[in-house]
Structure formats: structure tokens, C-alpha cells
Design a protein around this motif. Structure first.
Motif, PDB file in Angstrom:
ATOM      1  N   GLY A 114     -21.114  -0.258   6.086  1.00 25.27           N
ATOM      2  CA  GLY A 114     -22.054   0.479   6.065  1.00 25.27           C
ATOM      3  C   GLY A 114     -22.008   1.307   4.896  1.00 25.27           C
ATOM      4  N   ASN A 115     -21.122   1.052   3.933  1.00 25.53           N
ATOM      5  CA  ASN A 115     -21.153   1.785   2.686  1.00 25.53           C
ATOM      6  C   ASN A 115     -20.950   3.384   3.039  1.00 25.53           C
ATOM      7  OD1 ASN A 115     -20.984   1.856  -0.046  1.00 25.53           O
ATOM      8  ND2 ASN A 115     -23.260   2.170  -0.431  1.00 25.53           N
ATOM      9  N   PRO A 116     -20.033   3.635   3.675  1.00 27.04           N
ATOM     10  CA  PRO A 116     -19.604   4.963   4.142  1.00 27.04           C
ATOM     11  C   PRO A 116     -19.105   5.965   3.004  1.00 27.04           C
ATOM     12  CG  PRO A 116     -17.737   3.576   4.876  1.00 27.04           C
ATOM     13  CD  PRO A 116     -18.793   2.818   4.463  1.00 27.04           C
ATOM     14  N   ASP A 117     -18.895   7.201   3.158  1.00 23.95           N
ATOM     15  CA  ASP A 117     -18.531   7.926   2.127  1.00 23.95           C
ATOM     16  C   ASP A 117     -17.406   8.994   2.775  1.00 23.95           C
ATOM     17  OD1 ASP A 117     -21.635   9.707   1.284  1.00 23.95           O
ATOM     18  OD2 ASP A 117     -20.440   9.600   3.067  1.00 23.95           O
ATOM     19  N   PHE A 118     -17.035   8.700   4.127  1.00 25.78           N
ATOM     20  CA  PHE A 118     -16.173   9.128   4.862  1.00 25.78           C
ATOM     21  C   PHE A 118     -15.397   8.301   5.477  1.00 25.78           C
ATOM     22  CE2 PHE A 118     -15.245  12.693   8.191  1.00 25.78           C
ATOM     23  CZ  PHE A 118     -13.795  12.843   7.547  1.00 25.78           C
ATOM     24  N   LEU A 119     -14.149   8.084   5.492  1.00 25.79           N
ATOM     25  CA  LEU A 119     -13.422   7.023   6.141  1.00 25.79           C
ATOM     26  C   LEU A 119     -12.317   7.559   7.104  1.00 25.79           C
ATOM     27  CD1 LEU A 119     -13.537   3.862   5.993  1.00 25.79           C
ATOM     28  CD2 LEU A 119     -11.723   3.876   4.413  1.00 25.79           C
ATOM     29  N   LEU A 158       3.551  -2.011  10.093  1.00 27.77           N
ATOM     30  CA  LEU A 158       3.384  -2.756   8.645  1.00 27.77           C
ATOM     31  C   LEU A 158       4.735  -3.065   8.037  1.00 27.77           C
ATOM     32  CD1 LEU A 158      -0.071  -1.853   6.892  1.00 27.77           C
ATOM     33  CD2 LEU A 158       0.486  -3.712   8.882  1.00 27.77           C
ATOM     34  N   ASP A 159       5.169  -4.145   7.380  1.00 30.63           N
ATOM     35  CA  ASP A 159       6.336  -4.076   6.785  1.00 30.63           C
ATOM     36  C   ASP A 159       6.334  -3.059   5.447  1.00 30.63           C
ATOM     37  OD1 ASP A 159       4.942  -5.682   4.951  1.00 30.63           O
ATOM     38  OD2 ASP A 159       5.795  -7.464   5.486  1.00 30.63           O
ATOM     39  N   PRO A 160       7.238  -2.945   4.493  1.00 34.11           N
ATOM     40  CA  PRO A 160       7.053  -2.082   3.360  1.00 34.11           C
ATOM     41  C   PRO A 160       6.024  -2.651   2.790  1.00 34.11           C
ATOM     42  CG  PRO A 160       9.383  -2.602   3.932  1.00 34.11           C
ATOM     43  CD  PRO A 160       8.740  -3.203   4.944  1.00 34.11           C
ATOM     44  N   ARG A 161       5.967  -3.847   2.315  1.00 36.79           N
ATOM     45  CA  ARG A 161       4.989  -4.307   1.505  1.00 36.79           C
ATOM     46  C   ARG A 161       3.486  -4.242   1.937  1.00 36.79           C
ATOM     47  NH1 ARG A 161       4.125 -10.430  -0.865  1.00 36.79           N
ATOM     48  NH2 ARG A 161       1.971 -10.150  -1.741  1.00 36.79           N
ATOM     49  N   GLY A 162       3.402  -4.254   3.138  1.00 40.90           N
ATOM     50  CA  GLY A 162       1.939  -3.919   3.700  1.00 40.90           C
ATOM     51  C   GLY A 162       1.539  -2.489   3.539  1.00 40.90           C
ATOM     52  N   ILE A 163       2.617  -1.774   3.942  1.00 43.47           N
ATOM     53  CA  ILE A 163       2.354  -0.200   3.768  1.00 43.47           C
ATOM     54  C   ILE A 163       1.871   0.038   2.348  1.00 43.47           C
ATOM     55  CG2 ILE A 163       3.667   2.002   3.583  1.00 43.47           C
ATOM     56  CD1 ILE A 163       5.214   0.939   6.210  1.00 43.47           C
ATOM     57  N   ILE A 164       2.548  -0.550   1.323  1.00 39.10           N
ATOM     58  CA  ILE A 164       2.244  -0.181  -0.098  1.00 39.10           C
ATOM     59  C   ILE A 164       0.737  -0.752  -0.315  1.00 39.10           C
ATOM     60  CG2 ILE A 164       2.770  -0.724  -2.548  1.00 39.10           C
ATOM     61  CD1 ILE A 164       5.709  -0.761  -1.645  1.00 39.10           C
ATOM     62  N   GLU A 165       0.535  -1.818   0.246  1.00 39.36           N
ATOM     63  CA  GLU A 165      -0.980  -2.238  -0.210  1.00 39.36           C
ATOM     64  C   GLU A 165      -2.016  -1.481   0.400  1.00 39.36           C
ATOM     65  OE1 GLU A 165       0.389  -6.959  -0.406  1.00 39.36           O
ATOM     66  OE2 GLU A 165      -0.552  -6.274   1.461  1.00 39.36           O
ATOM     67  N   ILE A 166      -1.716  -1.023   1.684  1.00 38.88           N
ATOM     68  CA  ILE A 166      -2.660  -0.094   2.370  1.00 38.88           C
ATOM     69  C   ILE A 166      -2.886   1.145   1.674  1.00 38.88           C
ATOM     70  CG2 ILE A 166      -3.155   1.184   4.388  1.00 38.88           C
ATOM     71  CD1 ILE A 166      -3.853  -1.811   4.734  1.00 38.88           C
ATOM     72  N   ARG A 167      -1.727   1.893   1.230  1.00 39.71           N
ATOM     73  CA  ARG A 167      -1.709   3.080   0.483  1.00 39.71           C
ATOM     74  C   ARG A 167      -2.579   2.653  -0.877  1.00 39.71           C
ATOM     75  NH1 ARG A 167       3.573   3.777  -2.297  1.00 39.71           N
ATOM     76  NH2 ARG A 167       4.476   3.778  -0.214  1.00 39.71           N
ATOM     77  N   GLU A 168      -2.221   1.887  -1.467  1.00 40.54           N
ATOM     78  CA  GLU A 168      -3.045   1.416  -2.611  1.00 40.54           C
ATOM     79  C   GLU A 168      -4.425   1.514  -2.532  1.00 40.54           C
ATOM     80  OE1 GLU A 168      -0.663  -1.639  -4.722  1.00 40.54           O
ATOM     81  OE2 GLU A 168       0.881  -0.121  -5.477  1.00 40.54           O
ATOM     82  N   LEU A 169      -4.666   0.618  -1.574  1.00 41.34           N
ATOM     83  CA  LEU A 169      -6.242   0.621  -1.118  1.00 41.34           C
ATOM     84  C   LEU A 169      -6.835   1.739  -0.778  1.00 41.34           C
ATOM     85  CD1 LEU A 169      -8.590  -1.338  -0.786  1.00 41.34           C
ATOM     86  CD2 LEU A 169      -7.364  -1.944   1.517  1.00 41.34           C
ATOM     87  N   ILE A 170      -6.258   2.620  -0.113  1.00 41.54           N
ATOM     88  CA  ILE A 170      -6.823   3.909   0.070  1.00 41.54           C
ATOM     89  C   ILE A 170      -6.987   4.802  -0.904  1.00 41.54           C
ATOM     90  CG2 ILE A 170      -6.397   5.999   1.483  1.00 41.54           C
ATOM     91  CD1 ILE A 170      -5.044   4.404   3.665  1.00 41.54           C
ATOM     92  N   ILE A 171      -5.891   4.563  -1.947  1.00 46.01           N
ATOM     93  CA  ILE A 171      -5.931   5.635  -3.099  1.00 46.01           C
ATOM     94  C   ILE A 171      -7.312   5.138  -4.014  1.00 46.01           C
ATOM     95  CG2 ILE A 171      -4.825   6.125  -5.184  1.00 46.01           C
ATOM     96  CD1 ILE A 171      -2.383   6.526  -3.521  1.00 46.01           C
ATOM     97  N   LYS A 172      -7.256   3.757  -4.047  1.00 52.05           N
ATOM     98  CA  LYS A 172      -8.261   3.187  -4.951  1.00 52.05           C
ATOM     99  C   LYS A 172      -9.848   3.386  -4.428  1.00 52.05           C
ATOM    100  CE  LYS A 172      -9.009  -1.685  -5.051  1.00 52.05           C
ATOM    101  NZ  LYS A 172      -9.226  -2.904  -5.383  1.00 52.05           N
TER     102      LYS A 172
END
Ligand code: ATP
Length: 302
Positions: free
Chosen positions: A150-155, A164-178
Motif C-alpha cells: 500500500g506504499n506506507p510511510d510508517f512500517l 532467523l539465522d545470522p545471515r537472515g538477521i543481516i538481510e532483514i537489518r539491511e533491508l530495514i535500513i534501505k
């Protein structure tokens, strides 16, 4: 700075249990707000109320300036996307079909949106894979893509790295920062993994037993998390009695090791210990981390 979310003495009772006890919190536009609390602290309850999945017992809140209980709130909630507890994904549908289904629900059916979002969360290579055949990390990224339809501006993300495993944690973190940096999305993320939140939060809200303990920016926290003294002594329990009398802020660790927080000199610590006949065999200065700051804040002295 604009305030996106503001709660005013928000309370939620389950029978006699006060899951939320007069919560006052504020989220500014552009922040990644880390909501930190141990299991049962009230994080999910707070998030469910903001997302409209539960009613507060008393108190109120404003979202984008709209008051709780008004028509304007319904409109404000359209600017909000999120994952609360388990992601709402259809297990038997592919990643792309999950996105299409959500697009239809949001009244914006478009294959283009689905493909763009799959690409954005790094799932374009598995767009036709069924959710049940995806890794937990992929599912979590897909859930974020669904929340973005819905194109939100608050998530709002409730413990998005759970399990999540360490790799999954890093991917989610990078996605949130992006999402925060590129799409300027304000994020509320709850977690009890403090070290993980410290890698992305720009603001923190600490909650304990349903009470908001403190709100603090990452920069202020960094300043506060300054030094602690780590003492190695011959009798930590005896030392705790003298430290209590001296009003010192400390935490006993294993093997007669004691962390002392706050503005106190090494000389003063030696004097206090000596006055009680306790020997300090070694003393070091260390930076306090977020975890010990939090334990200290909620009274973790044991
Ligand atoms: P966790 O990290 O374990 O998910 P939390 O911080 O999200 O914890 P909540 O799930 O909000 O905490 O729960 C806060 C308190 O309210 C807990 O004591 C919990 O047991 C209680 N609680 C939550 N939902 C209900 C409910 N539907 N009925 C009764 N008590 C509830």
C-alpha cells in the motif's frame, strides 16, 4: 520534527494484568524506533493497539495527528504497513501471488508493483516459489514486501528477526535500513535482542512490565553508555552491601566480578572497598553496552 505517533497514558488490562500501564511514547518522522523490552513487557500489545487489532482499556494516541477513535484515524492507518506476530502469508501461494493478492486487497492490483517489490526485497529469483518452500528469512522479506504494497510511510515490525539465522538477521537489518534511507519510511521495530537493535535504531523506547521506562536517541544513548568500571574482588557479596550504603550503581557478575556504572573514580572505588576490608585484585574500564544499560535502567542489579 514531525511526530508520527504519540501515545497518551495508554493502558491495556487483561483482567487484573496491566499489560500497558500509562504508556507515553513519541515517534518522529524518519526514525528507526527500537522498542525494547523483555518477553511479556507489552511490546506486541502496544503494536496491536496502534495497528488497530486491539482496543486500549484507557488512554489514547495520535497517528499522523489523527486522534484515536476518529474517522481520520482510519485514513491515517492507511499510511501504515506492518508485520505483527506471524506474517500473514498464504503458504500455498507463490511469492508473486501473495503480493498480487495483497495488491487486490489494497485496491491497487498491478503485476508491476509485485515485481518491483520482489526485486526490492531481493526475492525476484524465487518469485514463483511457494511460501511453504521458502526459508524463514525469505518469508520474512516477503512479509515486508507484502507490508509495502500500500506504499506506507510508517512500517511496524514486531520482532522481525525472531528465529532467523545470522545471515537472515543481516538481510532483514539491511533491508530495514534501505527502506528507511531510500524510501524515507519511518520504522517501529520491537525486539528483545538489544545488540541487534543497536545496529539500526536511531531512537529507543524502553518498556518494562507494561511501563515506558525511557525514550532516548541513539546519540544520547551512545553518550550515556560511557564507561563502567569492572572490578575483580575477593568478596562481591560483601562489597554489594557497602556499595548499597554508598549509593553506587553496580551489577554483580560471576566469579566475584562487579560492574560499576556512573561517574565514579577508581580511587573512590578502592577507598570504599578498603573501608570494608575488601580487596580489589584488578580493575578495568570498559564501555557499557546497550544490554547492560538496559539491565541497569530496569533495575537489573542482582
Ligand atoms: P514477547 O516478546 O514475549 O512477545 P511482549 O513484550 O510482546 O512479549 P505482550 O505479548 O504484549 O508482551 O504481553 C504483555 C503481557 O500481557 C504478558 O504478560 C502477556 O502474558 C499478557 N497478554 C498478552 N496477550 C494477552 C491476552 N490476550 N490475554 C491475557 N493476557 C495477555
Amino acid at each position: 520534527m514531525d511526530i508520527i505517533l504519540e501515545t497518551n497514558n495508554l493502558c491495556k488490562k487483561y483482567g487484573e494484568l496491566k499489560a500497558l500501564d500509562n504508556i507515553n511514547m513519541h515517534i518522529n518522522r524518519g526514525e528507526i524506533y527500537g522498542l525494547i523490552g523483555q518477553n511479556g513487557a507489552g511490546k506486541t500489545t502496544l503494536i496491536r493497539i496502534i495497528a488497530g487489532m486491539q482496543y486500549p482499556t484507557s488512554g489514547s494516541f495520535k497517528l499522523y495527528g489523527a486522534d484515536y477513535g476518529t474517522k481520520a484515524m482510519d485514513k491515517a492507518r492507511r499510511r501504515l504497513g506492518g508485520i505483527v506476530e506471524t506474517p500473514a502469508l498464504q503458504q500455498s501461494l507463490s511469492a508473486r501471488d501473495n503480493l498480487k493478492a495483497q495488491s487486490i486487497l489494497c485496491g491497487c492490483p498491478s503485476s508491476k508493483i509485485s515485481d518491483e517489490l520482489l526485486d526490492y526485497v531481493g526475492l525476484s529469483g524465487v518469485s514463483n516459489r511457494c511460501v511453504r518452500d521458502m526459508s524463514l528469512g525469505m518469508r520474512q522479506r516477503l512479509a515486508i514486501a507484502v507490508a509495502l504494497v500500500g506504499n506506507p510511510d510508517f512500517l511496524i515490525l514486531d520482532e522481525p528477526t525472531n528465529g532467523l539465522d545470522p545471515r537472515g538477521i543481516i538481510e532483514i537489518r539491511e533491508l530495514i535500513i534501505k527502506l528507511n534511507r531510500e524510501k524515507r519510511i519511518t520504522v517501529l521495530i520491537s525486539s528483545h535482542i538489544l545488540s541487534e537493535l543497536s545496529k539500526l535504531a536511531t531512537f529507543y523506547g524502553f518498556i518494562d512490565n507494561g511501563r515506558a521506562v525511557q525514550e532516548i536517541s541513539a546519540a544520547e544513548l551512545h553518550d550515556k553508555c560511557k564507561k563502567k568500571h569492572v572490578l575483580f574482588v575477593n568478596d562481591a557479596i560483601a562489597l554489594s552491601a557497602v556499595f548499597d550504603t554508598a549509593g553506587l550503581n553496580y551489577k554483580i557478575r560471576e566469579n566475584n566480578t562487579v560492574d560499576v556504572f556512573g561517574d565514579v573514580t577508581a580511587d573512590a572505588l578502592f577507598d570504599v572497598a578498603r573501608s570494608a576490608g575488601i580487596k580489589i585484585t584488578d580493575l578495568r574500564c570498559e564501555e557499557e553496552d546497550l544490554e547492560s544499560y538496559y539491565m541497569n535502567l530496569i533495575g537489573g542489579r542482582k
